[in-house]
Write an enzyme that holds these catalytic residues in place. Structure first.
Site, PDB file in Angstrom:
ATOM      1  N   LYS A 255       0.846  -1.188   0.000  1.00 28.32           N
ATOM      2  CA  LYS A 255       0.000   0.000   0.000  1.00 28.32           C
ATOM      3  C   LYS A 255       0.882   1.238   0.000  1.00 28.32           C
ATOM      4  O   LYS A 255       1.421   1.632   1.027  1.00 28.32           O
ATOM      5  CB  LYS A 255      -0.950   0.050   1.196  1.00 28.32           C
ATOM      6  CG  LYS A 255      -2.076   1.084   0.993  1.00 28.32           C
ATOM      7  CD  LYS A 255      -2.585   1.696   2.269  1.00 28.32           C
ATOM      8  CE  LYS A 255      -1.744   2.859   2.755  1.00 28.32           C
ATOM      9  NZ  LYS A 255      -1.812   4.061   1.869  1.00 28.32           N
ATOM     10  N   GLU A 331       9.005   1.411  11.466  1.00 26.73           N
ATOM     11  CA  GLU A 331      10.031   2.460  11.427  1.00 26.73           C
ATOM     12  C   GLU A 331       9.282   3.775  11.492  1.00 26.73           C
ATOM     13  O   GLU A 331       8.615   4.180  10.550  1.00 26.73           O
ATOM     14  CB  GLU A 331      10.864   2.335  10.144  1.00 26.73           C
ATOM     15  CG  GLU A 331      12.155   3.126  10.196  1.00 26.73           C
ATOM     16  CD  GLU A 331      12.048   4.451   9.475  1.00 26.73           C
ATOM     17  OE1 GLU A 331      11.825   5.466  10.187  1.00 26.73           O
ATOM     18  OE2 GLU A 331      12.182   4.486   8.254  1.00 26.73           O
ATOM     19  N   CYS A 365      12.696  10.963   8.507  1.00 24.66           N
ATOM     20  CA  CYS A 365      12.474  10.519   9.880  1.00 24.66           C
ATOM     21  C   CYS A 365      13.722  10.647  10.741  1.00 24.66           C
ATOM     22  O   CYS A 365      13.627  10.748  11.961  1.00 24.66           O
ATOM     23  CB  CYS A 365      11.961   9.095   9.889  1.00 24.66           C
ATOM     24  SG  CYS A 365      12.949   7.961   8.911  1.00 24.66           S
ATOM     25  N   GLU A 462       8.147  16.268  16.255  1.00 27.49           N
ATOM     26  CA  GLU A 462       8.660  16.045  14.913  1.00 27.49           C
ATOM     27  C   GLU A 462       7.919  16.959  13.941  1.00 27.49           C
ATOM     28  O   GLU A 462       6.700  16.885  13.796  1.00 27.49           O
ATOM     29  CB  GLU A 462       8.469  14.585  14.501  1.00 27.49           C
ATOM     30  CG  GLU A 462       9.055  14.280  13.131  1.00 27.49           C
ATOM     31  CD  GLU A 462       8.891  12.828  12.730  1.00 27.49           C
ATOM     32  OE1 GLU A 462       9.850  12.259  12.163  1.00 27.49           O
ATOM     33  OE2 GLU A 462       7.808  12.262  12.981  1.00 27.49           O
TER      34      GLU A 462
END
Length: 566
Positions: A255, A331, A365, A462
């Site tokens: 996906k 992750e 990330c 973040e």
């Protein structure tokens, strides 16, 4: 995310300046079934735009026809599949007329629409993957054959690197040279690395009693894998997930992000050309709340691999636990520290700090978004860093002078600027950037905040953009405490010419990856993953193979006789 040292030197490439994108139907002036005017409200709060057809279901099959994207400057015409890729064919949804509009973040214009998969489409794709696992893949094909097909796929991607890079730049916004020479080049290497592992997945022979019995282990493919990839590295993350899974003999339902599904669909064409049997790799573009949720909760999916936000990772773990306790690797997010000590080569440290936060326009990330500079060199280092940041051109990805492109979407653009405003409101000082550009395109210029404190939102959260929060420190002990003061633990960096200090600090930092005198450089043969709320499991290296295998112990008796009854 993956950067090679030799790639930092740059490579020559074709020059492409502007894009013109039209479908074959649009060029004739006909809108066709299911089409509508593009939503022009820039405040529309979705990551992807959905359209619904009111025409009869039989006409909806036209949505699986490919569209042609024309690159005006080069004259390249790219045929882009728009259907769901199941059993090596591009097919319509079994029960939905919903489509996803893909947008060019540099122009804010719609590129094309693709079929949005439903929960039932996930069922069909999983069934195809399960059938392939039982018949033509899994334990039914040798490691030598898996290796051959992976190498063939790598060759095809290398052959089509320019075309794939142009499509990636169009849908994601990143510079063409970065997409081609970094992301795609590394994806080719990733596939070849795991092709080398495909016939070397070994168990153990275990001594029990040399006169009567022994045991051995098998590392079996885990089965059908749901793989959910993000929008920041569409091709690179595709290769990270696909390569080890196929090397181990697993089948896949992929996906891609609803924001950037185009290259995953294009890569699906190469799956067929490479010769993979039907059902081994299936691609279902879908909203995360639909396709991602369905994969996570599906009782016939044996493992889910996900790269994305920590919030979504929690939902995936919950769904996996409540369904069939499927294996999960995650992750997730990060708020990574980057430390500059007084002994560092300051010029080189500034370069690596720039790469750490500005690469991929900060949409990374592992972005080194918290910078700690020792007070004895702070006043010298910060002006140097500002000058380095100013040298990076953020512009259209098809301009070869651009080192950064627009951020991927209006939602991401708004999120970044909301944090910039929070930074100012909480008392931080922006010494570079932080202002919106006029005109079209989701451009965010490199931004540096100083006078930050640990409780500020720009230090805690973040942001996923080119925004750097800077603070001073005095001692090694102090900066270790500051660096580890986060719920995340994905990456960390330090710059020092004191070898003893490098060893002490690298061991003390709580992160899955620590860079010493560099940043953001990963290799396919070394593991990558997080601690704390940055995830579980590992990608890359031999460690990734463990995520796609299950270990079976076989106990063989060849000499012991059992007396009965007990």
């Amino acid at each position: 995310m993956l950067i090679r040292l030799h790639q930092l030197l740059g490579r020559p490439g074709a020059r492409i300046c502007t894009l013109s994108t039209t479908s074959s139907r649009q060029r004739t002036g006909s809108k066709g079934p299911g089409s509508r005017a593009r939503v022009t409200d820039r405040s529309f709060p979705r990551t992807a735009t959905l359209t619904h057809s009111t025409r009869p279901r039989r006409l909806q099959r036209t949505m699986v026809q490919p569209v042609t994207v024309t690159v005006a400057a080069s004259g390249r015409r790219i045929t882009v599949p728009t259907g769901l890729f199941i059993n090596n064919e591009f097919v319509p949804s079994v029960d939905s007329s919903t489509t996803i509009e893909c947008t060019n973040p540099a122009t804010e214009e719609v590129i094309c629409s693709v079929v949005a998969g439903s929960e039932k489409d996930i069922d069909v794709a999983v069934a195809a993957a399960r059938n392939a696992f039982k018949t033509t893949w899994g334990k039914n094909v040798t490691g030598f054959e898996r290796s051959r097909l992976l190498n063939k796929l790598a060759d095809l991607i290398e052959r089509d690197a320019q075309e794939l890079a142009e499509l990636e730049t169009l849908n994601n916004g990143k510079p063409l040279k970065i997409a081609r020479d970094f992301d795609i080049a590394d994806s080719v290497q990733c596939l070849r690395y795991y092709a080398g592992w495909a016939d070397k997945i070994l168990g153990q022979a275990i001594e029990i009693d040399n006169k009567t019995k022994f045991a051995f282990t098998r590392h079996d493919p885990i089965g059908v894998c749901g793989q959910i990839i993000p929008w920041n590295y569409p091709i690179n993350m595709w290769s990270w997930k696909v390569a080890p899974a196929l090397a181990c003999g697993c089948t896949i339902v992929m996906k891609p992000s609803e924001i950037t599904p185009l290259t995953a669909l294009k890569l699906s064409e190469l799956i067929v050309e490479a010769g993979f049997p039907p059902g081994v790799v299936n691609t279902v573009p879908s909203l995360g709340s639909v396709g991602g949720a369905a994969l996570s909760a599906h009782k016939d999916v044996d493992k889910v691999a996900f790269t994305g936000s920590t919030v979504t990772g929690r939902r995936i773990m919950e769904a996996a636990a409540k369904s069939n306790l499927k294996k999960v690797s995650l992750e997730l997010g990060g708020k990574s520290p980057n430390i500059v000590f007084e002994s560092a080569d300051l010029d080189q440290a500034a370069n690596w700090v720039g790469l750490g936060i500005l690469y991929n326009t900060g949409q990374d990330c592992t972005a080194g978004s918290r910078l700690f500079v020792q007070d004895t060199v702070y006043d010298k280092f910060i002006p140097l860093l500002v000058e380095k940041f100013k040298q990076l051109k953020v512009g259209d990805g098809f301009d070869e002078q651009s080192g950064g492109g627009p951020v991927v979407s209006k939602m991401q653009y708004d999120k970044i600027f909301s944090y910039i405003e929070k930074g100012r409101a909480e008392g931080a000082k922006a010494i570079l950037g932080g202002e919106k550009r006029p005109g079209k395109g989701y451009y965010v210029d490199p931004t540096i905040f100083v006078d930050t404190t640990p409780d500020m939102a720009i230090v805690r959260d973040e942001i996923f953009g080119p925004v750097l929060a800077v603070a001073k420190f005095s001692t090694e002990e102090e900066v270790i405490e500051l660096a580890n003061d986060t719920t995340y633990g994905l990456g960390a960096g330090l710059h020092s010419n004191d070898a003893n200090q490098c060893m002490r600090v690298s061991q003390a930092l709580e992160a899955g990856t620590v860079w010493v005198n560099q940043y953001n450089v990963l290799t396919n043969n070394a593991p990558f993953g997080g601690k704390k709320q940055s995830g579980i499991g590992r990608e890359l290296g031999s460690y990734a193979l463990q995520e796609y295998t299950s270990i079976k112990a076989v106990h063989w008796n060849y000499g012991e006789k059992l007396d009965w009854p007990l």
